[in-house]
Write a protein that holds these residues in place. Structure first.
Motif, short mmCIF file in Angstrom:
data_model
loop_
_atom_site.label_atom_id
_atom_site.label_comp_id
_atom_site.label_asym_id
_atom_site.label_seq_id
_atom_site.Cartn_x
_atom_site.Cartn_y
_atom_site.Cartn_z
N GLN A 93 8.98 -10.57 12.68
CA GLN A 93 8.49 -11.98 12.42
C GLN A 93 7.97 -11.85 10.80
N ALA A 94 8.25 -12.76 10.10
CA ALA A 94 7.84 -13.10 8.70
C ALA A 94 6.14 -13.04 8.72
N MET A 95 5.80 -12.38 7.52
CA MET A 95 4.19 -12.06 7.49
C MET A 95 3.93 -12.20 5.84
N THR A 96 2.57 -12.49 5.93
CA THR A 96 1.82 -12.63 4.44
C THR A 96 1.35 -11.13 4.41
N PRO A 97 1.10 -10.79 3.01
CA PRO A 97 0.72 -9.84 2.38
C PRO A 97 -0.65 -9.21 3.32
N ASN A 98 -1.48 -10.22 3.48
CA ASN A 98 -2.76 -10.02 4.14
C ASN A 98 -2.58 -9.58 5.51
N ALA A 99 -1.71 -10.37 6.32
CA ALA A 99 -1.44 -9.98 7.57
C ALA A 99 -0.85 -8.31 7.85
N LEU A 100 0.04 -8.35 6.89
CA LEU A 100 0.52 -6.80 6.83
C LEU A 100 -0.49 -5.70 6.75
N ALA A 101 -1.44 -6.15 5.68
CA ALA A 101 -2.41 -5.24 4.92
C ALA A 101 -3.34 -4.62 6.36
N GLU A 102 -3.32 -5.64 7.29
CA GLU A 102 -4.21 -5.24 8.48
C GLU A 102 -3.76 -4.27 9.39
N HIS A 103 -2.53 -3.78 9.08
CA HIS A 103 -1.82 -2.85 10.02
C HIS A 103 -1.75 -1.62 9.27
N PHE A 104 -2.47 -1.41 8.09
CA PHE A 104 -2.75 -0.30 7.28
C PHE A 104 -4.04 0.11 6.96
N ASP A 105 -4.17 1.49 6.67
CA ASP A 105 -5.43 1.72 6.36
C ASP A 105 -5.44 1.98 4.63
N THR A 106 -5.20 0.87 3.99
CA THR A 106 -5.00 0.79 2.73
C THR A 106 -5.36 -0.54 2.05
N SER A 107 -5.37 -0.68 0.81
CA SER A 107 -5.61 -1.82 0.29
C SER A 107 -4.61 -2.95 0.25
N ARG A 108 -5.05 -4.22 0.11
CA ARG A 108 -3.85 -5.16 0.15
C ARG A 108 -3.15 -5.11 -1.18
N GLN A 109 -3.80 -4.52 -2.49
CA GLN A 109 -2.96 -4.32 -3.55
C GLN A 109 -1.89 -3.29 -3.26
N ALA A 110 -2.21 -2.36 -2.50
CA ALA A 110 -1.30 -1.29 -2.38
C ALA A 110 0.00 -1.78 -1.45
N VAL A 111 -0.37 -2.52 -0.42
CA VAL A 111 0.80 -3.16 0.41
C VAL A 111 1.46 -4.13 -0.42
N SER A 112 1.01 -4.85 -1.41
CA SER A 112 1.49 -5.83 -2.40
C SER A 112 2.37 -4.93 -3.28
N LYS A 113 2.23 -3.72 -3.76
CA LYS A 113 3.04 -2.89 -4.62
C LYS A 113 4.36 -2.58 -3.60
N HIS A 114 4.08 -1.99 -2.47
CA HIS A 114 5.01 -1.70 -1.55
C HIS A 114 5.99 -2.87 -1.47
N LEU A 115 5.50 -3.92 -1.11
CA LEU A 115 6.22 -5.20 -0.98
C LEU A 115 7.17 -5.57 -2.24
N GLN A 116 6.33 -5.40 -3.48
CA GLN A 116 7.43 -5.75 -4.91
C GLN A 116 8.43 -4.82 -4.89
N ILE A 117 8.22 -3.58 -4.48
CA ILE A 117 9.35 -2.47 -4.36
C ILE A 117 10.57 -2.77 -3.43
N LEU A 118 10.24 -3.13 -2.14
CA LEU A 118 11.21 -3.86 -1.14
C LEU A 118 11.88 -5.21 -1.67
N THR A 119 10.98 -5.94 -2.36
CA THR A 119 11.55 -7.06 -2.98
C THR A 119 12.70 -6.82 -3.88
N GLU A 120 12.46 -5.85 -4.92
CA GLU A 120 13.07 -5.28 -5.94
C GLU A 120 14.42 -4.97 -5.39
#
Length: 104
Positions: free
Chosen positions: A26-53
């Motif tokens: 399902q589509a998810m927000t960066p905050n919802a995704l970040a809850e699944h990882f032991d990392t910062s929301r900023q780190a998840v956002s960087k991963h999302l940026q790469i996946l988007t690129e």
């Protein structure tokens, strides 16, 4: 000039693969995704940026939230690349199976 990342660089990282698995359901927000990882929301956002690129995910604005969703069509590039090896693997497994039968 910035070089464009390719799809294989995107999936090389285990966190990005996990993100793809999550948003495949399902589509998810960066905050919802970040809850699944032991990392910062900023780190998840960087991963999302790469996946988007790499065009593996797209963004969709819904109200004040941005949702990320999987671009399943783009995943076909990975499958097509792997497909060239499937015949080789199957041939080797068939030979191994024959060898094991002959050893019994």
């Amino acid at each position: 000039m910035k070089t464009r990342r390719d799809i294989f660089q995107a999936i090389a990282d285990p966190t990005r693969r996990a993100i793809l698995t999550l948003i495949a359901l399902q589509a998810m927000t960066p905050n919802a995704l970040a809850e699944h990882f032991d990392t910062s929301r900023q780190a998840v956002s960087k991963h999302l940026q790469i996946l988007t690129e790499c065009e593996l995910v797209t963004q969709k604005q819904q109200g004040r939230e941005i949702y990320y969703q999987l671009e399943a069509e783009k995943m076909k590039e990975i499958d097509q690349w792997l497909n060239q090896f499937r015949g080789l693997w199957e041939e080797r497994f068939d030979r191994l199976e024959t060898l094991l039968k002959n050893l019994k």
